[in-house]
Design a protein around this motif. Sequence first.
Motif, PDB file in Angstrom:
ATOM      1  N   UNK A   1      32.170  48.894  34.944  1.00 35.24           N
ATOM      2  CA  UNK A   1      31.475  47.612  34.857  1.00 35.24           C
ATOM      3  C   UNK A   1      29.963  47.819  34.856  1.00 35.24           C
ATOM      4  N   UNK A   2      29.468  48.658  35.764  1.00 32.89           N
ATOM      5  CA  UNK A   2      28.029  48.938  35.806  1.00 32.89           C
ATOM      6  C   UNK A   2      27.549  49.476  34.458  1.00 32.89           C
ATOM      7  N   UNK A   3      28.296  50.423  33.906  1.00 28.46           N
ATOM      8  CA  UNK A   3      27.888  51.053  32.656  1.00 28.46           C
ATOM      9  C   UNK A   3      27.915  50.064  31.495  1.00 28.46           C
ATOM     10  N   UNK A   4      28.985  49.275  31.416  1.00 21.52           N
ATOM     11  CA  UNK A   4      29.103  48.323  30.314  1.00 21.52           C
ATOM     12  C   UNK A   4      28.019  47.259  30.382  1.00 21.52           C
ATOM     13  N   UNK A   5      27.738  46.749  31.584  1.00 16.55           N
ATOM     14  CA  UNK A   5      26.700  45.732  31.723  1.00 16.55           C
ATOM     15  C   UNK A   5      25.319  46.319  31.421  1.00 16.55           C
ATOM     16  N   UNK A   6      25.113  47.576  31.815  1.00 17.47           N
ATOM     17  CA  UNK A   6      23.828  48.239  31.534  1.00 17.47           C
ATOM     18  C   UNK A   6      23.643  48.421  30.029  1.00 17.47           C
ATOM     19  N   UNK A   7      24.704  48.872  29.366  1.00 20.12           N
ATOM     20  CA  UNK A   7      24.611  49.061  27.915  1.00 20.12           C
ATOM     21  C   UNK A   7      24.410  47.730  27.183  1.00 20.12           C
ATOM     22  N   UNK A   8      25.019  46.662  27.742  1.00 21.53           N
ATOM     23  CA  UNK A   8      24.918  45.352  27.099  1.00 21.53           C
ATOM     24  C   UNK A   8      23.598  44.651  27.424  1.00 21.53           C
ATOM     25  N   UNK A   9      22.815  45.244  28.337  1.00 26.79           N
ATOM     26  CA  UNK A   9      21.537  44.652  28.695  1.00 26.79           C
ATOM     27  C   UNK A   9      21.650  43.430  29.571  1.00 26.79           C
ATOM     28  N   UNK A  10      22.747  43.309  30.307  1.00 25.86           N
ATOM     29  CA  UNK A  10      22.929  42.169  31.191  1.00 25.86           C
ATOM     30  C   UNK A  10      22.093  42.337  32.451  1.00 25.86           C
ATOM     31  N   UNK A  11      21.686  41.207  33.026  1.00 24.79           N
ATOM     32  CA  UNK A  11      20.854  41.227  34.218  1.00 24.79           C
ATOM     33  C   UNK A  11      21.660  41.530  35.468  1.00 24.79           C
ATOM     34  N   UNK A  12      20.946  41.666  36.581  1.00 30.20           N
ATOM     35  CA  UNK A  12      21.579  42.010  37.850  1.00 30.20           C
ATOM     36  C   UNK A  12      22.477  40.884  38.362  1.00 30.20           C
ATOM     37  N   UNK A  13      22.242  39.681  37.859  1.00 27.80           N
ATOM     38  CA  UNK A  13      23.062  38.548  38.273  1.00 27.80           C
ATOM     39  C   UNK A  13      24.545  38.763  38.000  1.00 27.80           C
ATOM     40  N   UNK A  14      24.862  39.440  36.905  1.00 30.35           N
ATOM     41  CA  UNK A  14      26.263  39.729  36.588  1.00 30.35           C
ATOM     42  C   UNK A  14      26.876  40.658  37.633  1.00 30.35           C
ATOM     43  N   UNK A  15      26.122  41.659  38.058  1.00 28.23           N
ATOM     44  CA  UNK A  15      26.632  42.574  39.078  1.00 28.23           C
ATOM     45  C   UNK A  15      26.811  41.859  40.407  1.00 28.23           C
ATOM     46  N   UNK A  16      25.876  40.988  40.739  1.00 32.33           N
ATOM     47  CA  UNK A  16      26.006  40.215  41.978  1.00 32.33           C
ATOM     48  C   UNK A  16      27.283  39.381  41.937  1.00 32.33           C
ATOM     49  N   UNK A  17      27.558  38.791  40.800  1.00 35.24           N
ATOM     50  CA  UNK A  17      28.766  37.981  40.658  1.00 35.24           C
ATOM     51  C   UNK A  17      30.017  38.831  40.863  1.00 35.24           C
ATOM     52  N   UNK A  18      30.005  40.049  40.340  1.00 35.97           N
ATOM     53  CA  UNK A  18      31.159  40.943  40.504  1.00 35.97           C
ATOM     54  C   UNK A  18      31.391  41.259  41.977  1.00 35.97           C
ATOM     55  N   UNK A  19      30.323  41.591  42.690  1.00 32.91           N
ATOM     56  CA  UNK A  19      30.465  41.967  44.103  1.00 32.91           C
ATOM     57  C   UNK A  19      30.831  40.766  44.968  1.00 32.91           C
ATOM     58  N   UNK A  20      30.317  39.593  44.634  1.00 27.99           N
ATOM     59  CA  UNK A  20      30.709  38.376  45.362  1.00 27.99           C
ATOM     60  C   UNK A  20      32.193  38.101  45.149  1.00 27.99           C
ATOM     61  N   UNK A  21      32.655  38.284  43.916  1.00 26.41           N
ATOM     62  CA  UNK A  21      34.070  38.079  43.618  1.00 26.41           C
ATOM     63  C   UNK A  21      34.943  39.055  44.415  1.00 26.41           C
ATOM     64  N   UNK A  22      34.521  40.295  44.505  1.00 27.81           N
ATOM     65  CA  UNK A  22      35.265  41.291  45.277  1.00 27.81           C
ATOM     66  C   UNK A  22      35.312  40.930  46.754  1.00 27.81           C
ATOM     67  N   UNK A  23      34.221  40.312  47.257  1.00 30.63           N
ATOM     68  CA  UNK A  23      34.140  39.972  48.671  1.00 30.63           C
ATOM     69  C   UNK A  23      35.019  38.784  49.031  1.00 30.63           C
ATOM     70  N   UNK A  24      35.157  37.814  48.123  1.00 29.81           N
ATOM     71  CA  UNK A  24      35.886  36.592  48.466  1.00 29.81           C
ATOM     72  C   UNK A  24      37.306  36.568  47.910  1.00 29.81           C
ATOM     73  N   UNK A  25      37.602  37.439  46.953  1.00 25.05           N
ATOM     74  CA  UNK A  25      38.960  37.481  46.371  1.00 25.05           C
ATOM     75  C   UNK A  25      39.477  38.918  46.479  1.00 25.05           C
ATOM     76  N   UNK A  26      40.248  39.242  47.526  1.00 25.18           N
ATOM     77  CA  UNK A  26      40.733  40.618  47.713  1.00 25.18           C
ATOM     78  C   UNK A  26      41.527  41.146  46.525  1.00 25.18           C
TER      79      UNK A  26
END
Length: 309
Positions: free
Chosen positions: A254-279
């Motif tokens: 996910x980190x690599x794909x978002x980096x290659x796609x030029x996505x901002x850090x907000x996408x990564x934050x969303x991923x980690x929030x999802x991991x925290x609230x949805x086991x």
Amino acid sequence: MKALAAYIVSGRWQAVLAASISGALTVLVPPFGSMLNYLAAAIVALVTLHVGIMPGLQVMLIAAAVTLLFYQLAGVHAAVALVLVVSLWLPCWISATVLQQSNSLGHSLRAAVLFGVCLLLLVFSFYGNPAAWWMEQLQLIEVTLSEAGLSIPALKDEQLLQGVSALMTGVVIASLVIGVLASLLLARWWQSVLVHPGAFRNEFYELRLGTPYGLVTLGIMLAARLVQGAIGDFGAQLAMIMLVPYLLAGLAVIHSLLYRAGRGIGWLVAVYVLLAIVPQAALLLAAGGLVDTWIDFRRRLARDEGESG
């Protein structure tokens, strides 16, 4: 963080001091105890990676002795310090040793998993199936909550408790392996900051665990689904431990794909929030990391970008 890493590697006693303080504070500040214990393990790993294997071992042993002495003076049972060392510091030192020798993040992650597998085998070899013990503990929790006027419906479902009890040992050991890997990655990032800023990111983005390990993991997962009873429960717990590094592999994808796609850090934050609230998201992420063993999403994206360019 760079200043702390520089202080740790500036001398043996500086590293011992940092690890000892972190280890001692583990039981003194319970809300942050786990984080401080991970920090102590990361200190041991950093010395091992940056200075050498034997200096890392020396720091671990001296810091463990100091922590044990502190616990004795503070009236804390010595077994607590031994558990801290054996369950987290030691496997982190072993994994860092493998990484220092092989310079392969994948090899070091597999070494941590091997430690977890051996621990699971030891539990079953010396104590038998611990499901009954976990059942007693969960029932004791339910009784304690009832006496306090609290009630959790799930703890009253005996069938659910039996299912949870059958897997608890694997859950605990898998969580332990996650802690080992978190400490190791922190140490590797520290080393990168000190020696070659940005190198850790590239190393993490390219993390893959290899086809043989993937086939073994997949085979254990299938066996756990097909076999019933105690053997099936053991296989399910073994699969949990084997899947832990694929959680990191999935994050790397996910980190690599978002980096290659030029996505901002907000996408990564969303991923980690999802991991925290949805086991369940962690299982999906680990499954994605396992599938990447054969599909290699990062190479496919790079190839597609090359063709489109």
